[in-house]
Design a protein around this motif. Structure first.
Motif, PDB file in Angstrom:
ATOM      1  N   THR A  13       4.785  18.213  -4.683  1.00  0.00           N
ATOM      2  CA  THR A  13       5.347  19.055  -5.733  1.00  0.00           C
ATOM      3  C   THR A  13       5.849  20.375  -5.153  1.00  0.00           C
ATOM      4  OG1 THR A  13       3.779  18.104  -7.322  1.00  0.00           O
ATOM      5  CG2 THR A  13       4.866  20.136  -7.960  1.00  0.00           C
ATOM      6  N   HIS A  14       7.125  20.683  -5.372  1.00  0.00           N
ATOM      7  CA  HIS A  14       7.765  21.945  -4.972  1.00  0.00           C
ATOM      8  C   HIS A  14       7.923  22.072  -3.456  1.00  0.00           C
ATOM      9  CE1 HIS A  14       7.319  22.928  -9.137  1.00  0.00           C
ATOM     10  NE2 HIS A  14       6.019  23.113  -9.068  1.00  0.00           N
ATOM     11  N   MET A  15       8.943  21.402  -2.937  1.00  0.00           N
ATOM     12  CA  MET A  15       9.349  21.502  -1.527  1.00  0.00           C
ATOM     13  C   MET A  15       8.215  21.157  -0.560  1.00  0.00           C
ATOM     14  SD  MET A  15      11.227  23.441  -3.622  1.00  0.00           S
ATOM     15  CE  MET A  15      10.451  25.029  -3.748  1.00  0.00           C
ATOM     16  N   THR A  16       7.588  20.024  -0.769  1.00  0.00           N
ATOM     17  CA  THR A  16       6.451  19.638   0.065  1.00  0.00           C
ATOM     18  C   THR A  16       6.524  18.168   0.450  1.00  0.00           C
ATOM     19  OG1 THR A  16       5.046  19.010  -1.800  1.00  0.00           O
ATOM     20  CG2 THR A  16       4.983  21.317  -1.125  1.00  0.00           C
ATOM     21  N   LEU A  17       5.532  17.750   1.260  1.00  0.00           N
ATOM     22  CA  LEU A  17       5.397  16.356   1.671  1.00  0.00           C
ATOM     23  C   LEU A  17       3.955  15.911   1.444  1.00  0.00           C
ATOM     24  CD1 LEU A  17       6.537  13.791   3.060  1.00  0.00           C
ATOM     25  CD2 LEU A  17       5.884  14.825   5.255  1.00  0.00           C
ATOM     26  N   GLY A  18       3.783  14.837   0.667  1.00  0.00           N
ATOM     27  CA  GLY A  18       2.456  14.272   0.418  1.00  0.00           C
ATOM     28  C   GLY A  18       2.433  12.802   0.798  1.00  0.00           C
ATOM     29  N   ILE A  19       1.412  12.397   1.568  1.00  0.00           N
ATOM     30  CA  ILE A  19       1.374  11.041   2.118  1.00  0.00           C
ATOM     31  C   ILE A  19      -0.019  10.446   1.969  1.00  0.00           C
ATOM     32  CG2 ILE A  19       1.791   9.609   4.150  1.00  0.00           C
ATOM     33  CD1 ILE A  19       3.368  11.981   5.333  1.00  0.00           C
ATOM     34  N   LEU A  20      -0.086   9.215   1.461  1.00  0.00           N
ATOM     35  CA  LEU A  20      -1.309   8.416   1.492  1.00  0.00           C
ATOM     36  C   LEU A  20      -0.985   7.116   2.210  1.00  0.00           C
ATOM     37  CD1 LEU A  20      -3.823   7.786  -1.429  1.00  0.00           C
ATOM     38  CD2 LEU A  20      -3.400   6.112   0.358  1.00  0.00           C
ATOM     39  N   VAL A  21      -1.725   6.837   3.292  1.00  0.00           N
ATOM     40  CA  VAL A  21      -1.534   5.617   4.070  1.00  0.00           C
ATOM     41  C   VAL A  21      -2.841   4.850   4.114  1.00  0.00           C
ATOM     42  CG1 VAL A  21      -0.907   4.625   6.296  1.00  0.00           C
ATOM     43  CG2 VAL A  21       0.250   6.697   5.491  1.00  0.00           C
ATOM     44  N   ASP A  22      -2.806   3.575   3.723  1.00  0.00           N
ATOM     45  CA  ASP A  22      -3.968   2.692   3.814  1.00  0.00           C
ATOM     46  C   ASP A  22      -3.541   1.445   4.589  1.00  0.00           C
ATOM     47  OD1 ASP A  22      -5.915   0.517   2.990  1.00  0.00           O
ATOM     48  OD2 ASP A  22      -6.797   2.215   1.946  1.00  0.00           O
ATOM     49  N   ASP A  23      -4.193   1.192   5.719  1.00  0.00           N
ATOM     50  CA  ASP A  23      -3.750   0.123   6.613  1.00  0.00           C
ATOM     51  C   ASP A  23      -4.245  -1.266   6.204  1.00  0.00           C
ATOM     52  OD1 ASP A  23      -2.145   1.566   8.371  1.00  0.00           O
ATOM     53  OD2 ASP A  23      -3.857   2.215   9.558  1.00  0.00           O
ATOM     54  N   TYR A  24      -5.558  -1.420   5.972  1.00  0.00           N
ATOM     55  CA  TYR A  24      -6.127  -2.744   5.727  1.00  0.00           C
ATOM     56  C   TYR A  24      -7.083  -2.717   4.532  1.00  0.00           C
ATOM     57  CZ  TYR A  24      -4.392  -4.063  10.362  1.00  0.00           C
ATOM     58  OH  TYR A  24      -3.587  -4.315  11.446  1.00  0.00           O
ATOM     59  N   GLY A  25      -7.248  -3.892   3.911  1.00  0.00           N
ATOM     60  CA  GLY A  25      -8.217  -4.032   2.830  1.00  0.00           C
ATOM     61  C   GLY A  25      -7.574  -4.310   1.489  1.00  0.00           C
ATOM     62  N   ASN A  26      -8.402  -4.851   0.584  1.00  0.00           N
ATOM     63  CA  ASN A  26      -7.985  -5.064  -0.795  1.00  0.00           C
ATOM     64  C   ASN A  26      -8.345  -3.820  -1.594  1.00  0.00           C
ATOM     65  OD1 ASN A  26      -7.294  -7.712  -0.020  1.00  0.00           O
ATOM     66  ND2 ASN A  26      -9.368  -8.426  -0.450  1.00  0.00           N
ATOM     67  N   ASP A  27      -7.357  -3.025  -1.930  1.00  0.00           N
ATOM     68  CA  ASP A  27      -7.585  -1.677  -2.444  1.00  0.00           C
ATOM     69  C   ASP A  27      -7.224  -1.558  -3.921  1.00  0.00           C
ATOM     70  OD1 ASP A  27      -8.177  -0.800   0.277  1.00  0.00           O
ATOM     71  OD2 ASP A  27      -6.023  -0.983   0.610  1.00  0.00           O
ATOM     72  N   VAL A  28      -7.820  -0.558  -4.562  1.00  0.00           N
ATOM     73  CA  VAL A  28      -7.570  -0.286  -5.980  1.00  0.00           C
ATOM     74  C   VAL A  28      -7.128   1.164  -6.129  1.00  0.00           C
ATOM     75  CG1 VAL A  28      -8.586  -0.131  -8.282  1.00  0.00           C
ATOM     76  CG2 VAL A  28      -9.253  -1.996  -6.754  1.00  0.00           C
ATOM     77  N   TYR A  29      -5.991   1.366  -6.799  1.00  0.00           N
ATOM     78  CA  TYR A  29      -5.461   2.701  -7.081  1.00  0.00           C
ATOM     79  C   TYR A  29      -5.394   2.875  -8.594  1.00  0.00           C
ATOM     80  CZ  TYR A  29      -3.771   2.262  -2.252  1.00  0.00           C
ATOM     81  OH  TYR A  29      -3.668   2.067  -0.891  1.00  0.00           O
ATOM     82  N   PHE A  30      -5.994   3.943  -9.090  1.00  0.00           N
ATOM     83  CA  PHE A  30      -6.044   4.138 -10.541  1.00  0.00           C
ATOM     84  C   PHE A  30      -5.823   5.606 -10.890  1.00  0.00           C
ATOM     85  CE2 PHE A  30      -8.167   5.129 -14.519  1.00  0.00           C
ATOM     86  CZ  PHE A  30      -7.693   4.118 -15.356  1.00  0.00           C
ATOM     87  N   GLY A  31      -5.012   5.853 -11.914  1.00  0.00           N
ATOM     88  CA  GLY A  31      -4.802   7.211 -12.387  1.00  0.00           C
ATOM     89  C   GLY A  31      -3.854   7.241 -13.563  1.00  0.00           C
TER      90      GLY A  31
END
Length: 221
Positions: free
Chosen positions: A158-176
């Motif tokens: 947000t506002h001239m930035t860089l945000g990164i989430l990296v997940d390499d392996y696994g059965n993952d759950v993302y919630f929001g």
């Protein structure tokens, strides 16, 4: 707990199942300095309220580095997000870069977890997210992981930035709820990259590769 405030702070733990409890600017937090928390092994619990678990503010670098173990990360629950909600709380944690709008650009925050089935819990602003000329990053290399947040999280910028989430392996759950899972707002770029596994993504608005106000969002599975 590994806090660098106009200086350098380091906490290095070699082994054991540990519990880290703190309030503000803890567990790998840097403002006008460098803050590092390194944990080599064990099933660990990280609990904080604000500005923690890989938090980088103005001219600062904050990093939390956990090598192995099934860990849990909790951030929030104390300081309300009074600008937006009456029942949600600011986190500013778990790989979060923060600048002081509109005066000063921010720093670099990073959370790196190499092995284990990990759980990440936050509320507003966390999990590989950044605000105002900064960078936030969360990298989880291996394990079946769960990411829970409400807003501005999971690879958000947000506002001239860089945000990164990296997940390499696994059965993952993302919630929001929203503005997460690869979302860029206002000349920013938010990225969520999940390289392997059978994953579940749940969100309700402006998420999963969304861009707004000249921003770019990417979700790559």
């Amino acid at each position: 707990l590994g806090s660098g405030y106009f200086g350098f702070g380091l906490l290095h733990d070699a082994s054991g199942n540990d519990r880290y409890d703190g309030d503000t600017h803890v567990q790998g937090a840097g403002s006008f300095g460098i803050g590092l928390l390194i944990d080599e092994s064990g099933r660990d619990m990280y609990n904080a309220a604000l500005n923690a678990q890989g938090f980088g503010c103005v001219q600062g670098v904050g990093a939390l580095y956990d090598l192995e173990g099934s860990d849990s990360y909790h951030a929030g629950g104390k300081y309300k997000d009074v600008l937006r909600y009456e029942d949600h709380y600011l986190s500013f944690s778990q790989g979060f870069g923060f600048g002081m709008r509109p005066q000063i650009s921010g720093g670099i925050g990073a959370l790196v977890d190499l092995k284990g089935n990990d759980q990440y819990f936050s509320d507003i602003f966390a999990q590989g997210t950044s605000y105002w000329w900064s960078m936030g990053m969360l990298c989880d290399s291996d394990g079946h992981d769960a990411y829970h947040a409400y807003q501005y999280a999971q690879g958000n910028a947000t506002h001239m930035t860089l945000g990164i989430l990296v997940d390499d392996y696994g059965n993952d759950v993302y919630f929001g709820k929203g503005l997460l899972q690869g979302c860029g707002h206002d000349y920013s770029c938010g990225i969520l990259l999940d390289r392997h596994g059978n994953d579940t993504y749940t969100a309700y608005d402006l998420s999963q590769g969304a861009g707004s106000a000249n921003g770019a969002g990417l979700l790559i599975d």
